[in-house]
Design a protein around this motif. Structure first.
Motif, mmCIF file in Angstrom:
data_model
loop_
_atom_site.group_PDB
_atom_site.id
_atom_site.type_symbol
_atom_site.label_atom_id
_atom_site.label_comp_id
_atom_site.label_asym_id
_atom_site.label_seq_id
_atom_site.Cartn_x
_atom_site.Cartn_y
_atom_site.Cartn_z
ATOM 1 N N LEU A 112 13.825 1.692 8.075
ATOM 2 C CA LEU A 112 12.701 2.573 7.768
ATOM 3 C C LEU A 112 12.059 2.098 6.476
ATOM 4 O O LEU A 112 12.749 1.939 5.472
ATOM 5 C CB LEU A 112 13.187 4.015 7.606
ATOM 6 N N THR A 113 10.780 1.851 6.525
ATOM 7 C CA THR A 113 10.061 1.475 5.310
ATOM 8 C C THR A 113 8.883 2.421 5.127
ATOM 9 O O THR A 113 8.301 2.906 6.096
ATOM 10 C CB THR A 113 9.544 0.025 5.366
ATOM 11 N N ARG A 114 8.583 2.657 3.884
ATOM 12 C CA ARG A 114 7.421 3.470 3.522
ATOM 13 C C ARG A 114 6.783 2.804 2.329
ATOM 14 O O ARG A 114 7.467 2.538 1.327
ATOM 15 C CB ARG A 114 7.858 4.890 3.187
ATOM 16 N N ILE A 115 5.508 2.511 2.438
ATOM 17 C CA ILE A 115 4.826 1.803 1.359
ATOM 18 C C ILE A 115 3.475 2.455 1.092
ATOM 19 O O ILE A 115 2.695 2.700 2.012
ATOM 20 C CB ILE A 115 4.621 0.308 1.704
ATOM 21 N N GLU A 116 3.245 2.750 -0.172
ATOM 22 C CA GLU A 116 1.932 3.182 -0.653
ATOM 23 C C GLU A 116 1.522 2.138 -1.678
ATOM 24 O O GLU A 116 1.962 2.187 -2.838
ATOM 25 C CB GLU A 116 2.009 4.571 -1.270
ATOM 26 N N PRO A 117 0.716 1.165 -1.277
ATOM 27 C CA PRO A 117 0.397 0.042 -2.171
ATOM 28 C C PRO A 117 -0.336 0.494 -3.440
ATOM 29 O O PRO A 117 -1.055 1.500 -3.444
ATOM 30 C CB PRO A 117 -0.526 -0.844 -1.336
ATOM 31 N N VAL A 118 -0.133 -0.287 -4.478
ATOM 32 C CA VAL A 118 -0.910 -0.104 -5.703
ATOM 33 C C VAL A 118 -2.372 -0.346 -5.318
ATOM 34 O O VAL A 118 -2.669 -1.326 -4.622
ATOM 35 C CB VAL A 118 -0.447 -1.098 -6.789
ATOM 36 N N PRO A 119 -3.295 0.519 -5.722
ATOM 37 C CA PRO A 119 -4.701 0.316 -5.346
ATOM 38 C C PRO A 119 -5.212 -1.062 -5.767
ATOM 39 O O PRO A 119 -4.888 -1.565 -6.847
ATOM 40 C CB PRO A 119 -5.443 1.422 -6.109
ATOM 41 N N ALA A 120 -6.004 -1.666 -4.900
ATOM 42 C CA ALA A 120 -6.543 -2.997 -5.162
ATOM 43 C C ALA A 120 -7.416 -3.022 -6.411
ATOM 44 O O ALA A 120 -7.628 -4.084 -7.002
ATOM 45 C CB ALA A 120 -7.334 -3.486 -3.950
ATOM 46 N N THR A 121 -7.898 -1.879 -6.846
ATOM 47 C CA THR A 121 -8.737 -1.810 -8.043
ATOM 48 C C THR A 121 -7.925 -1.999 -9.329
ATOM 49 O O THR A 121 -8.499 -2.238 -10.385
ATOM 50 C CB THR A 121 -9.475 -0.463 -8.110
#
Length: 139
Positions: free
Chosen positions: A20-29
């Motif tokens: 199980l993976t869950r990822i909320e990427p760092v915003p590209a900005t």
């Protein structure tokens, strides 16, 4: 009826095998050139933190350990746990990894990995965390 029970069992076992993976990427900005890492002394695998730093630096982000006097805009904390595989390989495997990135004490990204059951859980730690860190810091 037996076919239905066998199919249901196979599907449930297959689902358990997947991590199980869950990822909320760092915003590209966010243009992160340097990040401080808060060392977790409860993580007992000696090569975990060096591997994390190496993989982040491969993404052209300098890392340093967070010190009491450090002034860091971006800070990453982490946790990791290992478990014994008593059935397939009789070895230790990464069963949980979590990363959180904050900017000025506000979370801006996170990634987590929880191993599934079975032989798919076995593998090198570096290969388990690489996809998390790539997605967490994607631009």
């Amino acid at each position: 009826m037996k076919k239905t029970a066998a199919l249901t069992s196979a599907l449930l076992l297959g689902a358990c095998a997947s991590p199980l993976t869950r990822i909320e990427p760092v915003p590209a900005t966010e243009n992160i050139s340097q990040i401080c890492i808060k060392e977790n002394t409860k993580v007992f695998m000696d090569d975990f933190l060096p591997e994390v730093r190496k993989q982040i630096e491969e993404r052209n982000i300098k890392t340093e350990l967070l010190t009491p006097n450090a002034v860091c805009e971006y800070v990453m904390s982490y946790d990791a746990q290992w478990s014994w595989d008593w059935f397939w390989t009789f070895s230790v495997y990464l069963s949980l990894a979590e990363f959180s990135v904050t900017k000025n004490n506000q979370q801006i990204g996170m990634a987590s990995y929880t191993a599934g059951l079975g032989p798919a859980a076995i593998g090198r730690t570096q290969n388990k965390i690489r996809p998390l860190l790539i997605e967490l810091f994607r631009k």
